[in-house]
Scaffold this active site. Structure first.
Site: not given
Length: 498
Positions: A162-163, A242-243, A264-265, A298, A395
């Protein structure tokens, strides 16, 4: 309960409270919906379909049918479609930005900036569509020729956060469509409306129905829907942002049928300031790299390491710049930092602050929730950070700036690399030799050298270690994620016997 829209769009038809399948706006089989809430006011202003695992098959079959046709569309025509999409987004920029503001909480200036940044990917991959190349070679057996051709991998799935809902979508979708793939997007439950508006514009740009489908769902059904997409036999590629925790789960789902995956974490990014650095330059970069999107990215600076000789000076400059931040609703013209997108983010920030203070950290700015309607938190700076604090190893993903002190280059490289993450690192120095040493010595997929902005359509985006694998954007590498190579070998009879 959904109330009246708190904003007006120049084109109200861009607001969709339905999923997109095969060019049609549809509801879920169950008929259930979930609410969309403005993080800056707490107001519910829209609702979207709560799809379940049972809904997934229809979306994949639609994408597969579209792929059988779209895969044969000439690359020049695909490029023209992507450029038309680019132009349609540009024309609707103000409306899309409004949707982003009310879904994410970020200020209007940031929403507009995100769209400008994201449009670079549509433009870039429009060009890449015509640059897919194979090869031909003479192998060790002289009478043979080896030919390699590149073809689209098939139905692809994008699971997005969502960012940066606009940037994530365009970066992934443009690459897939340029390669000749079709794509199903499952947007975050917090930000489906901006994604649906972008999907609408693909149809208006002449991209065929079914080439881009969007399946929405709520947080409760997201795991089941995502698993069904990852395990569907007709899906051949999955891209996830995401995470790290969820990335591992996605990888396990996709491993069962050996799907191609891009991950892409998370990031635990160090930001290093040496004593010879231009401190004003470093502060200006950090203000964007920490406070943009209320710290929810991130690639943002998670640990700020400052050499002891300039530690107090740098902290003072950062404090002065941070005090000029105006927290408010993203739609207000004076706002420079908006609300956090979810209330979960506030809980996490409070946990980090409590831990740091209990271990000797000093809060020199902020530190408290802003009690008003919406998910607001003061921009917070903590000094005297140490290795044993939670923020060092986890994080942050929020408006907390943690400043550490270091003495030597060797010491800070060791501290910067002491994490399982490896997405991005940043450093500031005037020493050219040190620049080369840091570039080679820092364990990260992207290195910002005297800059805090290392992402662009022209450069590969992705991390190492637990920050994932695969690349998005850049020349060749990103579009390769959506291609398969076929090798053909044939024999040529020699005209003359030697």
């Amino acid at each position: 309960m959904v109330t009246a829209l708190p904003f007006q769009l120049n084109d109200p038809t861009l607001l969709h409270e339905a999923s997109l399948r095969d060019g049609e706006w549809v509801q879920s089989l169950s008929g259930r919906q979930f609410d969309i809430e403005d993080p800056g006011s707490g107001q519910i202003f829209a609702a979207c379909p709560t799809n379940e695992a049972a809904d997934v098959d229809a979306y994949v079959l639609s994408s597969q049918s579209a792929f059988e046709i779209y895969r044969h569309v000439n690359p020049r025509q695909r490029a023209k479609m992507l450029l038309a999409w680019h132009n349609a987004i540009l024309a609707a920029k103000e409306d899309i930005a409004k949707l982003v503001v009310y879904e994410t909480g970020k200020p209007m200036t940031e929403a507009l900036g995100e769209i400008d940044y994201a449009l670079g990917f549509a433009w870039w991959f429009a060009g890449e569509a015509e640059r897919v190349r194979g090869s031909i070679a003479i192998p060790s057996v002289s009478e043979r020729r080896t030919l390699v051709i590149k073809q689209p991998i098939g139905v692809s799935v994008a699971l997005v956060p969502w960012n940066f809902p606009v940037a994530m979508i365009i970066r992934k979708v443009a690459a897939a469509l340029a390669a000749g793939c079709t794509m199903i997007v499952k947007p975050s439950p917090e930000t489906p409306l901006s994604v649906l508006a972008l999907a609408d514009l693909t149809l208006r740009a002449g991209i065929p129905a079914g080439v881009l489908n969007v399946i929405t769902t709520d947080n409760m059904e997201t795991p089941a829907v995502s698993e069904a997409l990852c395990k569907h036999p007709l899906v051949r590629k999955v891209t996830f942002t995401g995470s790290t925790e969820i990335g591992r789960l996605i990888a396990r789902h996709c491993s069962e049928s050996l799907k191609k995956v891009t991950l892409e974490l998370g990031g635990n990014c160090p930001f290093i300031v040496f004593e010879d650095a231009d401190l004003d330059q470093a502060v200006a970069a950090l203000m964007i790299l920490k406070w943009r999107t209320a710290g929810q990215a991130c690639t943002h600076a998670n640990r700020v390491y400052v050499q002891s000789k300039v530690y107090k000076d740098f902290a003072s400059r950062v404090l002065a710049a941070t005090r000029r931040i105006i927290v408010g609703h993203g739609a207000q013209a004076t706002t420079t930092m908006g609300a956090l997108t979810t209330s979960r983010g506030i809980t996490k920030i409070e946990k980090h602050i409590k831990d740091a203070v209990s271990k000797g950290g000093k809060v020199i700015c902020g530190g408290k929730r802003i009690y008003r309607n919406g998910n607001f938190f003061e921009p917070t700076i903590i000094t005297d950070m140490t290795h044993d604090m939670l923020t060092t190893h986890e994080e942050i993903f929020g408006p907390l700036l943690a400043i550490y002190k270091f003495e030597t280059e060797a010491e800070v490289v060791k501290m910067a690399n002491d994490t399982n993450m490896g997405l991005a690192s940043y450093f500031f120095t005037a020493d050219a030799s040190r620049t080369w040493r840091m570039l080679e010595g820092l364990d990260a997929g992207m290195i910002g050298m005297n800059t805090g902005n290392s992402s662009a359509a022209e450069s590969p985006f992705g991390g190492i270690k637990d920050s994932g694998y695969g690349k998005e954007a850049g020349k060749d590498v990103a579009i390769e994620e959506y291609l398969v190579a076929k090798t053909g070998t044939f024999t040529v009879s020699p005209a003359v016997k030697l």
